[in-house]
Design an enzyme around this catalytic site. Structure first.
Site, PDB file in Angstrom:
ATOM      1  N   ILE A  95     -67.185  34.470 -30.718  1.00 35.65           N
ATOM      2  CA  ILE A  95     -67.016  33.398 -29.735  1.00 35.65           C
ATOM      3  C   ILE A  95     -65.564  32.935 -29.768  1.00 35.65           C
ATOM      4  O   ILE A  95     -65.044  32.575 -30.830  1.00 35.65           O
ATOM      5  CB  ILE A  95     -67.972  32.226 -30.031  1.00 35.65           C
ATOM      6  N   GLU A  96     -64.916  32.973 -28.616  1.00 35.69           N
ATOM      7  CA  GLU A  96     -63.511  32.587 -28.538  1.00 35.69           C
ATOM      8  C   GLU A  96     -63.360  31.096 -28.857  1.00 35.69           C
ATOM      9  O   GLU A  96     -64.154  30.262 -28.421  1.00 35.69           O
ATOM     10  CB  GLU A  96     -63.001  32.915 -27.129  1.00 35.69           C
ATOM     11  N   SER A  97     -62.331  30.763 -29.633  1.00 37.48           N
ATOM     12  CA  SER A  97     -62.240  29.437 -30.238  1.00 37.48           C
ATOM     13  C   SER A  97     -61.995  28.304 -29.240  1.00 37.48           C
ATOM     14  O   SER A  97     -62.591  27.229 -29.371  1.00 37.48           O
ATOM     15  CB  SER A  97     -61.152  29.430 -31.320  1.00 37.48           C
ATOM     16  N   LYS A  98     -61.126  28.503 -28.244  1.00 35.22           N
ATOM     17  CA  LYS A  98     -60.887  27.410 -27.309  1.00 35.22           C
ATOM     18  C   LYS A  98     -62.125  27.131 -26.472  1.00 35.22           C
ATOM     19  O   LYS A  98     -62.418  25.972 -26.151  1.00 35.22           O
ATOM     20  CB  LYS A  98     -59.694  27.704 -26.402  1.00 35.22           C
ATOM     21  N   ASP A 155     -51.534  31.657 -36.319  1.00 31.72           N
ATOM     22  CA  ASP A 155     -52.768  31.379 -37.063  1.00 31.72           C
ATOM     23  C   ASP A 155     -52.462  31.575 -38.546  1.00 31.72           C
ATOM     24  O   ASP A 155     -52.004  32.649 -38.952  1.00 31.72           O
ATOM     25  CB  ASP A 155     -53.887  32.332 -36.635  1.00 31.72           C
ATOM     26  N   HIS A 196     -58.954  36.156 -35.548  1.00 31.68           N
ATOM     27  CA  HIS A 196     -59.164  35.959 -36.987  1.00 31.68           C
ATOM     28  C   HIS A 196     -60.128  36.995 -37.564  1.00 31.68           C
ATOM     29  O   HIS A 196     -59.852  37.606 -38.605  1.00 31.68           O
ATOM     30  CB  HIS A 196     -59.746  34.565 -37.248  1.00 31.68           C
ATOM     31  N   GLU A 197     -61.273  37.139 -36.888  1.00 30.67           N
ATOM     32  CA  GLU A 197     -62.314  38.031 -37.397  1.00 30.67           C
ATOM     33  C   GLU A 197     -61.810  39.471 -37.492  1.00 30.67           C
ATOM     34  O   GLU A 197     -62.116  40.195 -38.456  1.00 30.67           O
ATOM     35  CB  GLU A 197     -63.536  37.978 -36.474  1.00 30.67           C
ATOM     36  N   ARG A 251     -57.422  24.215 -35.959  1.00 31.92           N
ATOM     37  CA  ARG A 251     -56.763  24.045 -34.665  1.00 31.92           C
ATOM     38  C   ARG A 251     -57.788  23.491 -33.685  1.00 31.92           C
ATOM     39  O   ARG A 251     -58.881  24.027 -33.553  1.00 31.92           O
ATOM     40  CB  ARG A 251     -56.201  25.364 -34.139  1.00 31.92           C
ATOM     41  N   GLY A 252     -57.429  22.394 -32.999  1.00 26.25           N
ATOM     42  CA  GLY A 252     -58.335  21.814 -32.017  1.00 26.25           C
ATOM     43  C   GLY A 252     -59.656  21.337 -32.602  1.00 26.25           C
ATOM     44  O   GLY A 252     -60.692  21.399 -31.943  1.00 26.25           O
ATOM     45  N   CYS A 310     -52.230  34.380 -32.116  1.00 25.88           N
ATOM     46  CA  CYS A 310     -53.268  34.457 -31.100  1.00 25.88           C
ATOM     47  C   CYS A 310     -52.900  35.577 -30.128  1.00 25.88           C
ATOM     48  O   CYS A 310     -51.757  35.653 -29.668  1.00 25.88           O
ATOM     49  CB  CYS A 310     -53.372  33.125 -30.366  1.00 25.88           C
TER      50      CYS A 310
END
Length: 271
Positions: A79-82, A185, A217-218, A246-247, A178
């Site tokens: 799942i994309e973080s933003k 990151d 990251h993964e 982040r966020g 990113c």
């Protein structure tokens, strides 16, 4: 695919709960480049830690919480973080019956996006203490010249097949970017293994070679696992990265030889 991501562009702040904000990404895209097939060479999970979760109760009063999400590495999608941040923000102005309702909604939505059961718990793991790293070896003090930063360079790795060891190495020097925005990151890394002794200077050069690499990251953690297995052939291997926040979110991917127990869930001081 990345042109559809909410990363790197202005996105309207969500005013109401909206599960469609979640943006799943097929793991196959990154794994194909590493030569990973359908039979995964590792077990593992991605532990998300959420620090900014809020919603309205049935009478309109705000409630706040922290949460931990555990996404299995075997899930077909990450799942994309933003998008996850935007999704969690969509709870801010929406009324829910109680905290159990919120937890159930998040678990159902994340499981649907990932394509596998995602465990959701309110609260965060404890902060790591001195005893958590007792016996592990910090390699960041190794005196070494480094000049490779552009992309992961597994050819830099070296091992001593005459020395069989069991040890845990750690470093705070892992950095990547990113793949869309180019934002940095940062992570601390823990590598536990049994097998030929890993040359620590060589390992540090290899980890720093990620410095300008664009990768999620993964995928970075999976590359470290695959490269160490290919270059050093340990009997078993565990790789855990704890990325900085982040966020209001941080992510902690872990990949290990099948059958190994997961490391204790902890938060680093930089998280």
């Amino acid at each position: 695919m990345t042109t559809e991501l909410p990363l790197g562009r202005e996105v309207a702040y969500p005013r109401a709960y909206d599960a469609s904000l979640l943006f799943p990404i097929a793991r196959d895209a990154g794994r194909d480049t590493l030569g990973i097939g359908a039979a995964l060479p590792f077990d593992g999970h991605d532990r998300w830690q959420a620090y900014e979760l809020s919603w309205l109760d049935a009478r309109g009063k705000p409630a706040v919480a922290t949460a931990t999400f555990l996404v299995p590495a075997a899930s077909p999608r990450l799942i994309e973080s933003k998008s996850l941040k935007l999704y969690l923000n969509s709870f801010n102005g929406t009324r829910f019956a109680d905290a159990a309702d919120v937890r159930a909604r998040i678990a159902a939505d994340l499981s649907g996006a990932a394509g596998a059961t995602v465990a959701v718990d309110f609260g965060l793991p404890p902060m790591a203490g001195v005893d958590d790293d007792a016996g592990s070896i910090d390699i960041d003090g190794v005196d070494v010249a480094i000049d490779a930063y552009d992309h992961p360079a597994p050819e830099l790795l070296a091992c001593d097949p005459a020395a069989e060891v069991e040890e845990t190495l750690r470093s705070q020097l892992l950095k990547s970017n990113c793949p869309v925005t180019g934002q940095p990151d940062w992570a601390s890394l823990r590598i536990a293994y049994r097998g030929p002794r890993i040359d620590r200077a060589a390992l540090l050069r290899y980890l720093v070679s990620f410095r300008e690499h664009a990768g999620f990251h993964e995928q970075c953690v999976e590359q470290v696992f695959v490269d160490l297995m290919a270059q050093c052939r340990p009997e078993w291997l565990s790789v855990e990265a704890r990325y900085t926040r982040r966020g209001g979110l941080d992510i902690n991917p872990w990949r290990a030889t099948p059958g190994l127990p997961p490391p204790a869930a902890r938060r680093d001081v930089r998280q």
